[in-house]
Scaffold this motif. Structure first.
Motif, PDB file in Angstrom:
ATOM      1  N   THR A 277      -2.239  -4.579  -3.751  1.00 47.46           N
ATOM      2  CA  THR A 277      -2.354  -4.624  -1.996  1.00 47.46           C
ATOM      3  C   THR A 277      -3.547  -5.451  -1.860  1.00 47.46           C
TER       4      THR A 277
ATOM      5  N   THR B 162      -7.940   0.524   0.783  1.00 48.14           N
ATOM      6  CA  THR B 162      -7.631   0.409  -0.512  1.00 48.14           C
ATOM      7  C   THR B 162      -8.767   0.576  -1.551  1.00 48.14           C
TER       8      THR B 162
ATOM      9  N   ILE C 238       0.949  -1.091   0.121  1.00 44.02           N
ATOM     10  CA  ILE C 238       0.108   0.271  -0.119  1.00 44.02           C
ATOM     11  C   ILE C 238       0.669   1.446   0.055  1.00 44.02           C
TER      12      ILE C 238
ATOM     13  N   GLY D 160      -3.314  -0.672  -6.440  1.00 44.31           N
ATOM     14  CA  GLY D 160      -4.318  -0.936  -5.604  1.00 44.31           C
ATOM     15  C   GLY D 160      -4.729  -2.590  -5.433  1.00 44.31           C
TER      16      GLY D 160
ATOM     17  N   LEU E  28      -6.502  -2.709   5.859  1.00 44.06           N
ATOM     18  CA  LEU E  28      -5.870  -2.269   4.697  1.00 44.06           C
ATOM     19  C   LEU E  28      -6.594  -2.782   3.289  1.00 44.06           C
TER      20      LEU E  28
END
Length: 470
Positions: free
Chosen positions: A109, A146, A53, A106, A142
């Motif tokens: 991640t 994202t 990220i 993106g 996370l």
């Protein structure tokens, strides 16, 4: 010749032996079964999501850049397509590097988060159940952050048709082959539903705090998930939910405001938090950098804004507004050169080691203040926005203290306080406001209205070319 030799040499082996020989793992790699077989390897996978990220195209800085320069507060000098010019000019295409790289960063991640969630669900006993739950909580936080970052730029705002427009491919499975690449877009509402679910799950399983200020700033904990929910619910226009979440970490009704459970977040010296103290209790979540782990050149947001001076503040934007007075300490975030103001929040010279803030306590106060004014609760709303402003300019008096005037003061305060931190584009889009025109004698960018095609980013060509269900 090699194929013949392999076929002959296998004649003396059983079918099981042949399978083992043909499917060996190189000595420098780990099989998928081995990745989750020690606590150290599992922790490395968790760290890998944070590393992903922090990609330069995502929260390493450029995602923040794209969102801020789309608004009216920055003037582009160079016309350099490698440093966000297409975002500034709203002239991107599906093949633009910014569009492709942000999408890729993106979903990389997201997939790393999915791999961890899936692997820990199948690998029992290697670490404690509580530790596994905490790691999954970090992965879900996370993943939610994202998806929120992508859906706010690649899809129509939630306020347009209450989220019924096409959103993103909602990938929730660990993908290690291209077998499941074809996936249709879920609606905007469905993407947000998953974001909220992930954050609720994260809040329930993340630790209340860590043992050091560094970890409290750079790893997700319970208040991190709560703080992000105030942002998400604000984007959805769900004012009651913003208030509900904000009160968990802003329990007071008068200043000073401070979280009383988990990490004790509160406002800190507005200059120092960007200069030399990146792990105060104001910094709820930040991207850390060190001499062995940093971005350089055009990948560094400090290089683009400050060192190479590619964007300066628009004198007719928030820089010239009376709400940002000359005595405001936040003017120290700027570098003045030849009459132009450049943003120096993120440093000036390589190596660029200033942390990049993702969530700060001041944002939570402003999210809370906006939700309250939308609900007609003006007194506390005014107190919250004053707390943010008065720490840097204690003598300023807001002209409007109720209704639309107070709301517009909060919006201006967001442009001052969160300048360069990636908020301006979404603040315009979530309210279905036009992106204003801007420019100088040499470079100009026209107004973009909510119904215009370039109001949002186009989908990535890389996804269009490989996802037949898109």
């Amino acid at each position: 010749m090699k194929k013949i030799f392999i076929a002959i040499s296998l004649l003396g082996f059983t079918a099981c032996d042949q399978d083992k020989l043909l499917h060996t793992v190189p000595p420098t790699q780990l099989s998928s079964a081995d990745v989750f077989n020690t606590p150290e390897r599992i922790e490395a996978l968790v760290n890998g999501i944070y590393k992903a990220i922090k990609n330069s195209s995502l929260y390493g800085g450029r995602y923040l850049l794209y969102n801020d320069v789309r608004g009216e507060d920055f003037i582009n000098i160079t016309g350099n397509t490698f440093t966000g010019y297409e975002s500034w000019n709203n002239s991107y295409s599906s093949g633009s590097n910014d569009i492709i790289n942000l999408w890729s960063a993106g979903y990389t991640t997201i997939n790393q988060a999915n791999i961890l969630i899936d692997g820990l669900g199948r690998s029992k006993g290697v670490i404690s159940e509580s530790q596994a739950a905490a790691y999954i909580g970090e992965a879900k936080f996370l993943r939610a952050l994202t998806y929120y970052s992508l859906v706010t730029v690649y899809a129509r705002p939630y306020a347009d048709k209450e989220g019924q427009n096409p959103g993103l491919p909602l990938r929730l499975l660990a993908e290690t082959t291209p077998a499941n690449n074809d996936l249709a877009r879920s609606s905007v509402a469905e993407v947000y539903q998953q974001i909220i679910k992930d954050l609720d799950d994260a809040e329930a399983s993340l630790p209340a705090n860590y043992s050091t200020a560094l970890l409290n700033t750079t790893r997700a904990h319970r208040n991190t998930a709560i703080a992000l929910k105030t942002r998400v619910y604000l984007t959805l226009g769900k004012w009651d939910k913003v208030v509900e979440e904000a009160r968990k970490i802003v329990p007071q009704i008068q200043s000073p405001f401070k979280a009383t459970s988990g990490v004790n977040h509160e406002l800190q010296d507005v200059v120092q938090i960007f200069q030399n103290n990146f792990t105060t209790t104001e910094s709820i979540f930040s991207m850390p950098f060190s001499s062995l782990d940093n971005l350089g050149g055009q990948s560094a947001i400090a290089y683009i804004y400050n060192t190479n001076s590619e964007y300066h503040l628009n004198p007719t934007g928030i820089f010239g507004d009376p709400q940002w007075g000359e005595r405001d300490a936040r003017r120290q975030w700027l570098r003045i050169n030849n009459g132009r103001a450049f943003l120096a929040k993120f440093g000036s010279t390589a190596p660029f080691l200033n942390y990049i803030p993702v969530i700060r306590y001041s944002e939570v106060l402003l999210n809370y203040a906006e939700a309250l004014v939308r609900k007609g609760e003006w007194s506390l709303s005014k107190t919250l926005v004053e707390a943010v402003h008065h720490r840097s300019d204690p003598n300023y008096s807001f002209q409007s203290t109720t209704g639309q005037g107070l709301l517009e003061s909060i919006w201006k305060e967001r442009r001052i306080e969160l300048l360069g931190e990636g908020f301006r584009s979404n603040d315009l889009l979530r309210n279905l406001l036009p992106i204003p025109q801007k420019g100088s004698a040499s470079l100009t960018a026209g107004r973009v209205d909510p119904h215009d095609e370039n109001y949002i980013f186009p989908l990535s060509n890389a996804e269009i070319a490989t996802n037949k269900a898109l």
